[in-house]
Motif scaffolding. Structure first.
Motif, PDB file in Angstrom:
ATOM      1  N   ASP A  46     -12.915 -51.237  17.549  1.00 54.80           N
ATOM      2  CA  ASP A  46     -13.472 -52.419  16.913  1.00 54.80           C
ATOM      3  C   ASP A  46     -14.777 -52.879  17.570  1.00 54.80           C
ATOM      4  N   ARG A  47     -14.847 -52.822  18.900  1.00 56.66           N
ATOM      5  CA  ARG A  47     -15.937 -53.498  19.598  1.00 56.66           C
ATOM      6  C   ARG A  47     -16.850 -52.591  20.416  1.00 56.66           C
TER       7      ARG A  47
ATOM      8  N   ARG B 162     -14.002 -61.058  14.412  1.00 59.11           N
ATOM      9  CA  ARG B 162     -13.429 -61.911  15.444  1.00 59.11           C
ATOM     10  C   ARG B 162     -14.409 -63.020  15.793  1.00 59.11           C
ATOM     11  N   PRO B 163     -13.943 -64.262  15.770  1.00 63.92           N
ATOM     12  CA  PRO B 163     -14.852 -65.351  16.137  1.00 63.92           C
ATOM     13  C   PRO B 163     -15.090 -65.366  17.651  1.00 63.92           C
ATOM     14  N   ASP B 164     -16.159 -64.711  18.095  1.00 63.28           N
ATOM     15  CA  ASP B 164     -16.527 -64.775  19.511  1.00 63.28           C
ATOM     16  C   ASP B 164     -17.175 -66.137  19.786  1.00 63.28           C
ATOM     17  N   GLY B 165     -17.226 -66.515  21.052  1.00 56.56           N
ATOM     18  CA  GLY B 165     -17.947 -67.755  21.391  1.00 56.56           C
ATOM     19  C   GLY B 165     -17.132 -68.713  22.229  1.00 56.56           C
ATOM     20  N   MET B 166     -15.874 -68.365  22.485  1.00 59.10           N
ATOM     21  CA  MET B 166     -15.035 -69.185  23.375  1.00 59.10           C
ATOM     22  C   MET B 166     -15.024 -70.644  22.899  1.00 59.10           C
TER      23      MET B 166
ATOM     24  N   VAL C 254     -16.102 -71.958  19.401  1.00 55.99           N
ATOM     25  CA  VAL C 254     -15.296 -71.692  18.202  1.00 55.99           C
ATOM     26  C   VAL C 254     -14.324 -72.849  18.019  1.00 55.99           C
ATOM     27  N   SER C 255     -14.307 -73.446  16.798  1.00 52.76           N
ATOM     28  CA  SER C 255     -13.420 -74.590  16.584  1.00 52.76           C
ATOM     29  C   SER C 255     -11.967 -74.128  16.564  1.00 52.76           C
ATOM     30  N   ALA C 256     -11.082 -75.055  16.808  1.00 50.37           N
ATOM     31  CA  ALA C 256      -9.656 -74.732  16.808  1.00 50.37           C
ATOM     32  C   ALA C 256      -9.216 -74.231  15.436  1.00 50.37           C
TER      33      ALA C 256
ATOM     34  N   GLU D 108      -4.057 -61.897  21.425  1.00 46.40           N
ATOM     35  CA  GLU D 108      -5.070 -62.825  20.958  1.00 46.40           C
ATOM     36  C   GLU D 108      -4.543 -64.261  20.890  1.00 46.40           C
ATOM     37  N   SER D 109      -3.233 -64.428  20.926  1.00 41.67           N
ATOM     38  CA  SER D 109      -2.658 -65.772  20.994  1.00 41.67           C
ATOM     39  C   SER D 109      -2.639 -66.290  22.421  1.00 41.67           C
TER      40      SER D 109
ATOM     41  N   GLU E 217     -16.336 -62.208  26.767  1.00 44.18           N
ATOM     42  CA  GLU E 217     -15.195 -62.379  25.879  1.00 44.18           C
ATOM     43  C   GLU E 217     -14.029 -61.527  26.377  1.00 44.18           C
TER      44      GLU E 217
ATOM     45  N   LEU F  67      -7.766 -72.351  25.445  1.00 45.42           N
ATOM     46  CA  LEU F  67      -8.401 -73.660  25.446  1.00 45.42           C
ATOM     47  C   LEU F  67      -7.709 -74.625  24.481  1.00 45.42           C
ATOM     48  N   THR F  68      -6.655 -74.169  23.819  1.00 43.76           N
ATOM     49  CA  THR F  68      -6.016 -75.028  22.825  1.00 43.76           C
ATOM     50  C   THR F  68      -5.239 -76.159  23.500  1.00 43.76           C
TER      51      THR F  68
ATOM     52  N   ASN G  71      -8.943 -65.174  24.708  1.00 39.46           N
ATOM     53  CA  ASN G  71      -9.656 -66.206  25.480  1.00 39.46           C
ATOM     54  C   ASN G  71      -9.637 -67.580  24.812  1.00 39.46           C
ATOM     55  N   ARG G  72      -9.994 -67.649  23.548  1.00 39.15           N
ATOM     56  CA  ARG G  72     -10.068 -68.962  22.886  1.00 39.15           C
ATOM     57  C   ARG G  72      -8.700 -69.654  22.850  1.00 39.15           C
TER      58      ARG G  72
ATOM     59  N   TYR H 145      -8.146 -67.373  12.199  1.00 41.65           N
ATOM     60  CA  TYR H 145      -8.256 -65.962  12.603  1.00 41.65           C
ATOM     61  C   TYR H 145      -6.900 -65.427  13.057  1.00 41.65           C
ATOM     62  N   LEU H 146      -6.164 -66.249  13.798  1.00 41.09           N
ATOM     63  CA  LEU H 146      -4.881 -65.789  14.340  1.00 41.09           C
ATOM     64  C   LEU H 146      -3.798 -65.692  13.268  1.00 41.09           C
TER      65      LEU H 146
ATOM     66  N   HIS I  77       0.420 -47.811  10.562  1.00 43.63           N
ATOM     67  CA  HIS I  77       0.689 -49.168  11.036  1.00 43.63           C
ATOM     68  C   HIS I  77      -0.354 -50.085  10.412  1.00 43.63           C
TER      69      HIS I  77
ATOM     70  N   TRP J 245     -10.349 -70.595  14.945  1.00 41.74           N
ATOM     71  CA  TRP J 245      -9.535 -69.676  15.732  1.00 41.74           C
ATOM     72  C   TRP J 245      -8.125 -69.562  15.166  1.00 41.74           C
TER      73      TRP J 245
END
Lengths: 89, 942
Positions: B693-694, A27-31, A34-36, B653-654, B833, B841-842, B837-838, A42-43, A18, A39
């Motif tokens: 991964d983590r 992964r951009p951690d930091g909630m 992290v700028s839009a 993640e979305s 985290e 906030l969008t 999560n991120r 990344y997605l 797979h 993120w």
């Protein structure tokens, strides 16, 4: 059918694998820090190179994720590498 | 004047007669005949009608290159669009021509040919447009296509599929292939030799030659015997149809064992292509008439089947092998007139409407004849070389494309390497073997010494008079190619698609090059400048059953089965598929709707027993297990105390709600994650991905124990009493709602978890899967005095809906975020985290008009709403959707319809009345909380 080599199980049919994504894919951690744009990149964005590529694959039989380097045009596989947990984060 | 069976000769067994019918008329054949050779022998000249113009057509070739003689067969075998040249005649076969009615000989659509000038290539881009194409489409579509599939035809047995490796795969068992395979086997290689014919030998079956002092056929037989003795595999009726990545070669073997076909997936160390060459036609007017045939095929029919092409045969050629064919036919007593373009002699047109009657040469003279054998040159069969990205180069001397630079691991020998004379085959095999690093050893002596292959170009020319056929099966003429050039479709890929040259089931095997040559001369280019189209597998059609193998019918998507399935059957369950599992939808005879209502009521009134085994049970174990679950789940799990359970959501993640489930904490370092039965594999993969991964992979481990345990659920006011009757000592103090415990039920070790999907007091009892039946029987027996009733999925779905509990994928879709379900707590309070999560906030996630998960009250007597019906509103004169109904049932508990929905701003609109539309009809609904039954939750402890 192509043959991929799982670093743990050996050469197997591509149907056992797979695709996970680019290698590496930090992964951009930091909630909220992290700028839009970061993120979203990344997605949604993948490198998708024409030619030599480093990718993450999961062998579904043993569930291990590993790195596989391959050529996206000729489909030649140039290497399979185990990942260690220290290598991440 | 037509073809006929000669008195003696051929490889057929004249002592065994076979009878079949063709277009309703009986045909007599002998064993070894193909349908084509039998038709020829019986003097049947018109075997088909051409695709567009319904012109009469006869047999053209002797093998897979056949464009005309396409037939449907029923009786002992069922075949659609089969080539008559590759199907052995069998007693009782019912053979029908295609594209002709009532018969090929007298076809009611033959008149179409008179209107040919209105339907040239690509007519459908320009005509039949007014007033609308769809007016004409049905009739035109009906006329397209060839054979007819008969759904009730003989069942085709499933095909075998085998995977095999070898040192050398030799494709083609003619002189070159046999010799190459023999040499390779003699050096100790593991060899597979395959040929698509009924017997090995290739051209040795019809060309006279001598190898090693024996005639060609005897040498072939002896070589096969030696190959078998050396352990090589020799496969007949086996086509190597494609080369794929990483050196995979696929072979399709027909009728391998007991009528079953076999697909071979071969990974050879080396491949030797000894695939021969295919003869080409010559361009003259009406070169498609019955009686016109490829020269080599004419010789093959005489030598292999004892069938002569005619009594006065013209052989038209431009090359030395064509002449050699004419000479061999003559030597065998056929009356032959040679028309050789190298001597300036060419056919201008064939005369005769339904069959060849004479030919007129370019000098005006006429030759009376009943057969015209054409040889316009040979095209090496290099499809596999090209599929492997080999590049063809043009050979001006041989007037054909040959293999260019070698492709690693693949070499070419024999006629495929453009050695069109058997005498030269031996040398080409030596070369091919050395390219494979195989010692060629001693090579046999060939007694034939022929002049070098000589050919003079005889390509179609612009402005040739009359109708000159290029592609027989798709009815493409030289004029069509001129049309393409006029309209600037000059690239070879456009030429192909605009005219359909080479697109029929024969894939242009005898016709492509002539079309390319004509396009070249029309556009002032050389043939290699025009080039060839991309070669793609399969070389010839492969049965779908060969590709699917065992994966058909119930094995196509094997469903998963419960350990208790037989028990459910005995109890009268109706079994259906839910999320990949076969599960009871309800029990007993009678309609499902009624049973579901009855079962749901029984569950609320006393106690229900339900098989919940497919629910996921994924164990997460280790010192970092809690940390891992805190990341994977939206809700915090590290704060869960041992022995307790917590409901949570897993986000992608979305930020989308991927799955929900209850997490059980067994102890400090051990959790059991439950998840929707249809998402178990997905959640397992997700957990593994994040683990690797983590986290430290030596500090947390995942184990999917879903199928290791069976789970029997008891639900209802009497559920506790049933467990006590079964021997369990429990009380609410030690086993509160949302807690778990490992206990013994008699001698059964079980886990009992108090968790409820129905809203009533409920226990999930899990036991090792092989003990499931004992547990079920124990609980069923214990429950009898309490009126225990088995319930299926349908009843369960109603019960949970009364409580407003979601079903992932039904009450959520690909846009649902946790706040849409009213779950906002973790977003505010979680400090670590977590997946997705991120995304929460969008701008999209914080939109105030997001859909909210709410309930809808029905305000009329119309019964339940239709699931999928939309809430609607008029905005600025336009109809707008507010969202849609996700679940809808009649509630037996409340005796009224209930519904759940995702409606925009629903949480701020509780009490509002909205309109709901379904298939144009509108009804009214009041927005309410999703839970319409026991909102305080008292019944959990009732």
């Amino acid at each position: 059918m192509q043959i991929f080599t799982c670093p743990f199980c050996g050469p197997r049919s591509e149907t056992e694998f797979h695709f996970v994504g680019d290698f590496p894919k930090p992964r951009p951690d930091g909630m909220a820090k992290v700028s839009a744009e970061t993120w979203s990149d990344y997605l949604h964005n993948q490198n998708n190179p024409k030619g030599a590529a480093s990718e993450l694959w999961m062998h579904m039989a043993c569930h291990e994720i590993f790195r596989m380097d391959r050529h996206t045009v000729t489909h030649e596989v140039t290497g399979s590498y185990a990942l260690s947990s220290e290598a991440q984060s | 004047m037509t073809a006929y069976r000669v008195a003696t000769g051929g490889l057929v067994d004249r002592s065994k007669t076979i009878r079949f019918t063709f277009d309703g008329k009986t045909v007599e054949a002998v064993e070894g005949d193909t349908i084509a050779s039998a038709l020829l022998a019986s003097g049947v000249s018109i075997v088909a009608r051409s695709f567009k113009y319904h012109r009469p057509r006869g047999v053209w070739g002797a093998g897979v290159e056949e464009p005309n003689a396409i037939v449907d067969v029923s009786g002992p075998v069922s075949l659609t669009n089969a080539r008559a040249t590759t199907v052995l005649a069998r007693n009782g076969m019912i053979v029908c021509s295609v594209n002709a009615a009532p018969t090929a000989v007298s076809d009611r659509n033959a008149f179409i040919d008179r209107f040919a000038r209105f339907i040239p290539a690509a007519f459908y881009y320009k005509t039949f447009m007014f007033p609308t194409w769809s007016l004409f489409e049905p009739s035109i579509r009906k006329m397209a296509g060839l054979g007819t599939i008969v759904p009730e035809g003989a069942a085709v047995p499933a095909a075998d599929q085998v995977n095999v490796g070898c040192d050398v795969l030799v494709v083609g068992a003619g002189p070159a292939g046999l010799l190459a395979a023999l040499r390779a086997a003699e050096t100790g290689c593991k060899v597979i030799l395959c040929d698509d014919g009924f017997a090995v030998g290739g051209s040795l079956l019809h060309r006279s030659c001598s190898i090693d002092g024996m005639d060609g056929r005897s040498w072939a037989d002896e070589t096969v015997a030696r190959l078998h003795a050396l352990g090589a595999s020799v496969l007949t009726r086996t086509t190597a149809f494609g080369i794929y990545d990483h050196g995979l070669v696929a072979l399709s073997q027909l009728d391998a064992v007991n009528g079953r076909d076999r697909l071979w997936r071969v990974r050879p160390g080396k491949v030797i292509l000894a695939t021969g060459a295919i003869e080409r036609s010559l361009p003259f007017a009406n070169n498609d008439r019955p009686g016109v045939m490829l020269a080599e095929a004419g010789l093959a029919y005489l030598k292999r089947y004892g069938v002569a092409p005619g009594r006065k045969v013209v052989v038209a050629t431009n090359n030395s092998v064509g002449k050699a064919t004419a000479d061999e036919l003559s030597a065998l007593g056929i009356s032959v007139t040679l028309v050789d373009s190298r001597n300036g002699s060419e056919i201008a047109t064939v005369n005769g409407a339904k069959h060849v009657e004479s030919v007129t040469l370019s000098d005006g003279s006429t030759i009376t004849c009943d057969a015209v054998l054409v040889s316009g040159g040979f095209t090496p069969t290099l499809h596999l070389y090209c599929q492997a990205k080999g590049k063809l180069t043009w050979d001006e001397t041989l007037q054909t494309f040959v293999a260019g630079a070698p492709v690693p691991g693949i070499s070419v020998a024999g006629a495929a390497a453009a050695c069109f004379d058997i005498a030269l085959v031996v040398d080409s095999v030596r070369l091919a073997l050395s390219q494979c690093e195989i010692d060629a050893g001693n090579t046999p002596a060939s007694a034939l010494s022929l002049p070098a292959f000589d050919i003079s170009p005889a390509w179609p020319k612009a402005g040739q008079s009359g109708r000159v056929w290029i592609d027989l099966q798709n009815d493409v003429t030289a004029k069509d190619i001129e049309l393409a050039a006029r309209e600037n479709f000059v690239s070879v890929e456009h030429l192909k698609r605009y005219t359909t040259l080479g697109m029929a089931t024969d894939q242009g095997k005898t016709s492509n090059l002539a079309g390319i040559a004509l396009m070249a001369s029309l556009t002032d280019r050389s043939i290699p400048e025009v080039g060839t189209t991309t070669y793609r597998p399969p070389f010839t059609p492969v049965p779908f059953t060969s590709l699917s193998g065992a994966r058909q019918e119930t094995m196509l998507n094997p469903p998963r089965r419960l350990a208790l399935e037989e028990v459910h059957r005995v109890m009268g369950a109706r079994l259906m598929e839910y999320g990949g599992w076969i599960r009871p939808s309800h029990y007993g005879e009678g309609p499902m709707e009624e049973a579901a209502q009855r079962e749901a009521l029984a569950a609320r009134e006393s106690v229900a027993i339900f098989d919940g085994s497919p629910l996921g049970k994924i164990e997460v174990v280790g010192p970092q297990a809690a940390e891992l679950l805190d990341f994977v789940f939206y809700n915090s799990m590290s704060s869960l105390k041992p022995g307790r359970c917590r409901y949570g959501l897993i986000l992608s993640e979305s930020g989308l709600v991927y799955d929900d489930g209850v997490v059980i904490r067994v102890d400090e370092n051990r959790f059991i994650v439950s998840c929707s039965s249809s998402h178990v594999a997905g959640v397992h993969t997700m957990l593994e991905s994040w683990r690797q991964d983590r986290f430290s992979t030596d500090k947390v481990f995942i184990h999917n124990a879903t199928t290791a345990y069976a789970t029997v659920t008891l639900s209802g006011p009497k559920s506790k009493a049933v467990l006590e009757a079964a021997g369990l000592v429990i009380d609410d103090a030690t086993l509160a709602h949302m807690t778990t415990s490992e206990v013994s039920l008699g001698d059964l070790a079980v886990r009992v978890t108090r968790v409820s999907f129905t809203g009533d007091r409920s226990y999930e009892v899990s036991v090792r899967a092989d003990q499931a039946e004992r547990l079920w029987q124990l609980l069923s027996e214990s429950g009898k005095p309490f009126g225990i009733a088995p319930i299926g999925m349908e009843a369960l779905l109603i019960l949970r809906a009364e409580k407003g509990y979601i079903v992932i994928g039904k009450d959520t879709d690909g846009t649902t975020l946790p706040m849409d379900l009213g779950m906002n707590g973790p977003l505010k309070s979680k400090r670590v985290e977590f997946s997705g999560n991120r995304s929460l906030l969008t701008a999209e996630a914080t939109r105030p008009d997001r859909p909210n998960f709410i309930g809808l009250e029905v305000m009329d007597d119309g019964g339940p709403f239709a699931p999928g019906a939309h809430g609607i509103e008029m905005t600025e004169g336009r109809l707008r959707s507010l969202g849609y109904i996700t679940s809808s049932y009649h509630s037996p508990t409340l005796n009224k319809p209930i519904a759940l929905a995702l409606i925009e701003r629903g949480y701020s609109r509780i009490g509002d009345i909205i309109e709901v539309q379904h298939l144009g009809a509108r009804r009214r609904a009041r927005i309410c909380a999703p839970c319409v039954f026991d909102p305080e939750g008292d019944r959990l402890n009732g």
